[in-house]
Write a protein that holds these residues in place. Structure first.
Motif, short mmCIF file in Angstrom:
data_model
loop_
_atom_site.label_atom_id
_atom_site.label_comp_id
_atom_site.label_asym_id
_atom_site.label_seq_id
_atom_site.Cartn_x
_atom_site.Cartn_y
_atom_site.Cartn_z
N TYR A 109 0.81 -1.21 0.00
CA TYR A 109 0.00 0.00 0.00
C TYR A 109 0.84 1.27 0.00
O TYR A 109 0.35 2.34 0.34
N SER A 111 2.15 4.50 -1.38
CA SER A 111 1.63 5.39 -2.42
C SER A 111 2.78 5.94 -3.26
O SER A 111 2.61 6.35 -4.40
N ASP A 131 -0.79 4.65 1.39
CA ASP A 131 -2.18 4.98 1.07
C ASP A 131 -3.10 4.27 2.06
O ASP A 131 -3.51 3.13 1.86
N PHE A 132 -3.42 4.97 3.16
CA PHE A 132 -4.23 4.33 4.20
C PHE A 132 -5.68 4.17 3.80
O PHE A 132 -6.37 3.28 4.29
N ASP A 133 -6.14 5.06 2.89
CA ASP A 133 -7.53 4.93 2.45
C ASP A 133 -7.73 3.61 1.71
O ASP A 133 -8.68 2.87 1.96
N LEU A 134 -6.81 3.32 0.80
CA LEU A 134 -6.91 2.07 0.05
C LEU A 134 -6.76 0.87 0.97
O LEU A 134 -7.46 -0.13 0.84
N TYR A 136 -7.54 0.66 4.12
CA TYR A 136 -8.78 0.47 4.88
C TYR A 136 -9.86 -0.15 4.01
O TYR A 136 -10.52 -1.12 4.39
N GLU A 137 -10.02 0.40 2.80
CA GLU A 137 -11.05 -0.12 1.87
C GLU A 137 -10.88 -1.60 1.62
O GLU A 137 -11.82 -2.38 1.69
N LYS A 140 -11.26 -3.91 4.69
CA LYS A 140 -12.69 -4.00 5.04
C LYS A 140 -13.40 -4.93 4.07
O LYS A 140 -14.21 -5.76 4.46
N ASP A 182 -3.44 3.66 11.31
CA ASP A 182 -4.70 4.30 10.93
C ASP A 182 -5.82 3.77 11.83
O ASP A 182 -5.96 2.56 11.99
N ARG A 184 -9.05 3.60 11.51
CA ARG A 184 -10.11 2.77 10.90
C ARG A 184 -9.61 1.34 10.71
O ARG A 184 -10.33 0.38 10.97
#
Lengths: 401, 124
Positions: A109, A111, A131-134, A136-137, A140, A182, A184
């Motif tokens: 992950y 970036s 890329d913490f958003d990716l 997490y997505e 999940k 992160d 989340r």
């Protein structure tokens, strides 16, 4: 309390599996049974499917060169089978897949690739490079039972390769520098571990690893550790307060002025009050014990073995700490120690010893690192089985209601 | 006496030529080219499997680059990023070495073709 009744699953579309907790873990995890209780079947068909599709997620945090790979191999071995890179895919993939577990390396992950990081002047430890958003997505999605296309970070070329397909496994392990950074992602983890290696030990291990490599010298290894230290202390180290279990590795106290770093003092710090996790204890839970097993019944060679156990506080949490200082020289020392520890979550007497012997070539097999890694592996297996039982029970309740 | 010595030298030379193509263990290469032993690396390490070509030079290069850049300014982000690269490459090299050690051609073949004669196992 344990769920031992089994319900038919007749849906053809979804892959539904029901595991019977009483069975040994190593058997195939997809079982189909038929019952004549058709009335119940219809109502719980959907519910049992959704309960079982959820993956158990384990997080493992540690700096580079600190034993994550060894821990992964021990962990996947406890669950049975060897974990291998996905067949037919990118040969530089960091992912490991076995029958029950999938291990994802969080470096995937990043970036910024290596050139990107050089340009911006950031290390891989810096959150800006990830890329913490990716992350997490995708974690999940896997937890909810959906497959994902995960990018690959190629450690050889330093580039981001085309993604690979990852199917949701029973147990997902995410290992890397930032599994708990992160918030989340942290909340998705069912259990988290942090490997805390002290500076002296880290230096000794990196020397062992890198001195065979041409170009490296003591100064370059030292410089590399020093240069990464600020980012490590700022971003990675604080994660240990969130971990459910911390394996702390320190230099031994049994040998005065020891600078070889061969004998280690290892502490297993276990958080109290974690669901489905019962800390290991020595003799009497909650009391403070110091134990030297070597004596009349057991003879050990220098410097011997010393155990201690007791309650403590760690970053404001109540914890139990089990500590081992010294080395195992013989098989009977290991089995002797195992027979005196309690709450190990073994399925038979001598399982810890057996697992340690199976991997006697792994680093740390003769000291607390291997022992505690194996014990944490067994605890995770126990946690997984308890989660499955509780989910099936919850499904039952929902069906009855 | 000289003739005998001459024969011996010739024999050694022939032996050298014959065994050159195959990668032979330490002792012989030491005799032929003692300068090959790199300074600071203990003798026993010569038998370690060679790191794959892709990584061989990279670790060394990255160390040089980091040392040069940090000679000027040891606290900059660039310096840290370069040393981080050294760490990453060293880790990759060490994993590659471990993978090579585990490499067994029969095992890899049998993983893909378990039904062939060489790979069948009988449990009873």
């Amino acid at each position: 309390m344990a769920v031992s009744t089994v319900y038919t699953v007749q849906s053809l579309n979804s892959t539904c599996s029901i595991s019977t907790p009483s069975k040994p873990f190593s058997q195939k995890h997809i079982l189909f049974f038929t019952t004549t209780k058709r009335a119940l079947t219809r109502s719980c068909r959907q519910i049992s499917c959704s309960a079982e599709d959820k993956t158990v997620v384990i997080g493992l945090a540690a700096d580079s060169g600190c034993g994550k790979s060894t821990f992964m191999r021990r962990l996947t071995s406890v669950f049975g089978g060897a974990a291998e890179p996905p067949r037919g895919g990118n040969p530089d993939s960091n992912t490991l897949i076995s029958d029950t577990t999938t291990v994802i390396c969080l470096d995937d992950y990043h970036s910024l690739d290596r050139t990107g990081r050089k340009e911006k002047g950031v290390t891989a430890l810096d959150p800006k490079a990830n890329d913490f958003d990716l992350m997490y997505e995708q974690v999940k999605a896997l937890k909810d039972g959906a497959a994902v296309d995960k990018p690959i970070y190629n450690h050889v070329s330093g580039l981001l390769d085309p993604p690979e397909l990852i199917k949701p496994p029973k147990i997902l392990v995410i290992e890397g520098l930032h599994p708990m950074y992160d918030e989340r992602v942290r909340h998705l983890l069912d259990f988290s571990i942090y490997l805390d290696i002290s500076n002296e030990v880290k230096f000794a291990w990196k020397i062992q690893r890198d001195m065979a490599e041409r170009g490296h010298s003591l100064e370059s290894i030292k410089a590399s550790i020093e240069a990464r230290k600020p980012d490590f202390d700022a971003y990675i180290d604080p994660q240990k307060q969130y971990a459910d279990a911390v394996i702390e590795v320190l230099p031994t106290q049994l040998i005065p002025d020891d600078n070889e770093g061969k004998v280690l003092r290892v502490r297993l710090i276990m958080k109290e009050g974690v669901k489905f996790f019962n800390p290991v204890y020595l003799f009497d839970e909650g009391s403070t014990i110091e134990w030297i097993p070597c004596g009349r019944k057991l003879t050990c060679s220098y410097p011997g073995i010393k155990f201690s156990y007791g309650p403590d506080t760690y970053y404001g949490h109540e914890v139990s700490v089990l500590e081992m200082d010294g080395q195992f020289d013989r098989l009977d020392e290991l089995i002797y120690v195992e027979s005196h520890l309690s709450n190990l979550s073994t399925k038979f007497y001598g399982e810890v010893t057996q697992q340690m012997l199976k991997h006697s070539d792994f680093p740390g097999s003769n000291n607390g690192t291997g022992l505690f890694q194996t014990i944490v592996g067994l605890k995770i297996r126990d946690l997984f089985e308890q989660i499955v039982v509780s989910r099936t029970a919850a499904a039952l309740e929902a069906a009855k209601a | 006496m000289a003739a005998v010595a001459g024969v011996n030298v010739v024999a050694v030379k022939v032996f050298a030529r014959a065994s050159e193509p195959s990668p032979k263990p330490v002792s012989f290469s030491q005799v032929n080219s003692p300068w090959r032993r790199s300074a600071g690396v203990p003798l026993r390490r010569m038998c370690v499997a060679a790191v794959p070509d892709k990584l061989t030079g990279k670790v060394e290069e990255s160390i040089k680059a980091a040392e040069e850049a940090c000679a000027g300014d040891a606290v900059s982000g660039e310096c840290a990023a370069l040393w981080d690269e050294v760490e990453e490459l060293s880790a990759a090299a060490s994993h590659a070495r471990d993978k090579q050690k585990e490499f067994d051609p029969l095992e890899t073949y049998c993983k893909d073709n378990p039904e062939t004669k060489e790979c069948r196992t009988y449990d009873n």
